[in-house]
Design a protein around this motif. Structure first.
Motif, PDB file in Angstrom:
ATOM      1  N   TYR A 136       0.819  -1.218   0.000  1.00  0.00           N
ATOM      2  CA  TYR A 136       0.000   0.000   0.000  1.00  0.00           C
ATOM      3  C   TYR A 136       0.850   1.265   0.000  1.00  0.00           C
ATOM      4  O   TYR A 136       0.495   2.251  -0.640  1.00  0.00           O
ATOM      5  N   GLU A 169      -0.237  13.748  -0.812  1.00  0.00           N
ATOM      6  CA  GLU A 169      -0.103  12.518  -0.030  1.00  0.00           C
ATOM      7  C   GLU A 169      -1.479  12.063   0.468  1.00  0.00           C
ATOM      8  O   GLU A 169      -1.867  10.908   0.265  1.00  0.00           O
ATOM      9  N   VAL A 170      -2.214  12.962   1.085  1.00  0.00           N
ATOM     10  CA  VAL A 170      -3.564  12.613   1.562  1.00  0.00           C
ATOM     11  C   VAL A 170      -4.452  12.240   0.384  1.00  0.00           C
ATOM     12  O   VAL A 170      -5.193  11.238   0.433  1.00  0.00           O
ATOM     13  N   ARG A 171      -4.387  12.999  -0.691  1.00  0.00           N
ATOM     14  CA  ARG A 171      -5.195  12.683  -1.873  1.00  0.00           C
ATOM     15  C   ARG A 171      -4.872  11.290  -2.404  1.00  0.00           C
ATOM     16  O   ARG A 171      -5.769  10.556  -2.836  1.00  0.00           O
ATOM     17  N   TRP A 207      -3.733   8.605  -0.786  1.00  0.00           N
ATOM     18  CA  TRP A 207      -4.319   7.551   0.065  1.00  0.00           C
ATOM     19  C   TRP A 207      -5.831   7.497  -0.133  1.00  0.00           C
ATOM     20  O   TRP A 207      -6.431   6.412  -0.098  1.00  0.00           O
ATOM     21  N   ALA A 208      -6.444   8.648  -0.357  1.00  0.00           N
ATOM     22  CA  ALA A 208      -7.886   8.676  -0.616  1.00  0.00           C
ATOM     23  C   ALA A 208      -8.206   7.981  -1.941  1.00  0.00           C
ATOM     24  O   ALA A 208      -9.098   7.132  -2.011  1.00  0.00           O
ATOM     25  N   LEU A 209      -7.462   8.309  -2.983  1.00  0.00           N
ATOM     26  CA  LEU A 209      -7.716   7.693  -4.296  1.00  0.00           C
ATOM     27  C   LEU A 209      -7.471   6.190  -4.249  1.00  0.00           C
ATOM     28  O   LEU A 209      -8.222   5.404  -4.824  1.00  0.00           O
ATOM     29  N   GLY A 244      -7.731   4.206  -1.622  1.00  0.00           N
ATOM     30  CA  GLY A 244      -8.826   3.579  -0.893  1.00  0.00           C
ATOM     31  C   GLY A 244     -10.083   3.476  -1.739  1.00  0.00           C
ATOM     32  O   GLY A 244     -10.760   2.442  -1.752  1.00  0.00           O
ATOM     33  N   MET A 245     -10.389   4.543  -2.472  1.00  0.00           N
ATOM     34  CA  MET A 245     -11.527   4.508  -3.406  1.00  0.00           C
ATOM     35  C   MET A 245     -11.386   3.341  -4.369  1.00  0.00           C
ATOM     36  O   MET A 245     -12.308   2.538  -4.549  1.00  0.00           O
ATOM     37  N   VAL A 266      -9.518   0.634  -4.277  1.00  0.00           N
ATOM     38  CA  VAL A 266      -9.529  -0.695  -3.650  1.00  0.00           C
ATOM     39  C   VAL A 266     -10.972  -1.130  -3.354  1.00  0.00           C
ATOM     40  O   VAL A 266     -11.378  -2.251  -3.669  1.00  0.00           O
ATOM     41  N   PHE A 267     -11.768  -0.237  -2.777  1.00  0.00           N
ATOM     42  CA  PHE A 267     -13.141  -0.621  -2.423  1.00  0.00           C
ATOM     43  C   PHE A 267     -14.051  -0.710  -3.640  1.00  0.00           C
ATOM     44  O   PHE A 267     -14.954  -1.553  -3.683  1.00  0.00           O
ATOM     45  N   LEU A 268     -13.833   0.148  -4.631  1.00  0.00           N
ATOM     46  CA  LEU A 268     -14.625   0.020  -5.862  1.00  0.00           C
ATOM     47  C   LEU A 268     -14.272  -1.288  -6.574  1.00  0.00           C
ATOM     48  O   LEU A 268     -15.150  -1.946  -7.143  1.00  0.00           O
ATOM     49  N   LEU A 300     -13.339  -4.051  -5.074  1.00  0.00           N
ATOM     50  CA  LEU A 300     -13.977  -5.119  -4.303  1.00  0.00           C
ATOM     51  C   LEU A 300     -15.467  -5.203  -4.658  1.00  0.00           C
ATOM     52  O   LEU A 300     -15.986  -6.270  -4.980  1.00  0.00           O
ATOM     53  N   ARG A 301     -16.125  -4.051  -4.641  1.00  0.00           N
ATOM     54  CA  ARG A 301     -17.585  -3.999  -4.841  1.00  0.00           C
ATOM     55  C   ARG A 301     -17.983  -4.314  -6.283  1.00  0.00           C
ATOM     56  O   ARG A 301     -18.914  -5.085  -6.512  1.00  0.00           O
TER      57      ARG A 301
END
Lengths: 207, 207
Positions: free
Chosen positions: B137, B163-165, B167-169, B171-172, B174-176, B178-179
């Motif tokens: 990651y 950096e924050v952006r 990790w946000a992208l 995470g988006m 990864v979960f998209l 999965l779903r």
């Protein structure tokens, strides 16, 4: 504050506590289980380890749960509900849309710092209890989509694909919680939340 | 196409293959390991199960790997690299910013549908090989942050906390994945990616 339809304390079927004292024992067992599973993982964790940590007799365990699997499932539901409640508590009344999502993320980062074992336990549910793992994320995404629907109704968020948006926001929050909550606390939670508020408010594109 | 500094095939130290035939055997072992770990999980998986699936002798395994742990770590690095390569291949040249992120997400959703075992294996690394889990990651977030930095340089993305952006992208995505990749293929990948492009372009707020 919204109430959750799930019961707060989920014993095995037919074993729900009926007294305040019973609920207190069940709470102690769930808190002890969070430590036991969080430190040792599902396979190495044991019922005797849980009752030792809880300071209860082994018989008390079986008063409420049928097995290690049963208390693990109950713990995942319990943690899932704690995450939901932390989000509800963080919601300022009369605030919708991007500002509300910022408050919820900031509160979640604090929650992740205070409950670091939650990642390990929910992530292990992917293997130890796949149905609870899936339910945790499906329920969380449904709550986020409902918040977005409400914000659209309030004229604060543009109409759009709130299902996809909800899974995106959930993924953001989960990974930001891992990075800035569980792994590393050096950045102020408000700073991280403000960067995400800016992203959700205006996007990234130069206009 | 950018090249990755990591070697494509990672045997145990001192056991790297020197011939094309050796590299082909190592590739077969890694592909077999993906099936074995993906179907059975780390604990139930066995070296003999891997060599049986690969159609190689047990001795071949030890030519390249010291242990089950070693091939699992190599597999996580190998999959991590596959994700990175899929992103690089999806990047249209001369396109930056939000449009590039849309292409990469659309390609990742296809990749997740075609490589469903990757979630189970990388997620299990959190328990079986925490260092590889974290590296996967951290490396992916660093690549996304570098893409955003480049897009800012190109005047396509507003300056901000990349950096924050990132990790946000991540995470988006990864979960998209999965779903809409692993769990349910009913929605067209382009539709999901378009909803995220709109979110990243303009944000959610009514102006």
């Amino acid at each position: 504050m919204a109430t959750d339809p799930q019961p707060a304390l989920a014993a095995s079927p037919g074993k729900e506590p009926r007294t305040a004292r019973g609920r207190a024992t069940l709470r102690k067992l769930l808190d002890a289980a969070a430590k036991e599973f969080g430190e040792l993982g599902f396979h190495a964790a044991s019922i005797s380890g849980i009752t030792r940590r809880a300071g209860t007799a082994l018989g008390s365990f079986y008063t409420y749960f049928d097995s290690k699997e049963a208390i693990f499932s109950a713990l995942v539901r319990d943690m899932s509900q704690s995450v939901a409640e932390a989000a509800v508590e963080a919601m300022p009344s009369g605030v919708w849309g991007v500002a509300r999502e910022r408050e919820i993320l900031a509160a979640f980062l604090v929650f992740a710092r205070q409950n670091k074992e939650i990642y390990r336990i929910i992530d292990e549910a992917e293997f130890a209890d796949p149905a609870s793992y899936r339910a945790h994320y499906q329920d969380a995404a449904a709550r986020i989509a409902a918040r977005l629907d409400e914000s659209v109704q309030q004229g604060q968020v543009t109409p759009g694909d709130n299902e996809v948006r909800a899974w995106a926001l959930m993924g953001m929050n989960v990974f930001l919680g891992l990075r800035y909550g569980v792994w590393d606390e050096s950045r102020p939670t408000g700073e991280v939340a403000a960067a995400i508020e800016a992203l959700l408010r205006d996007g990234l594109a130069v206009r």
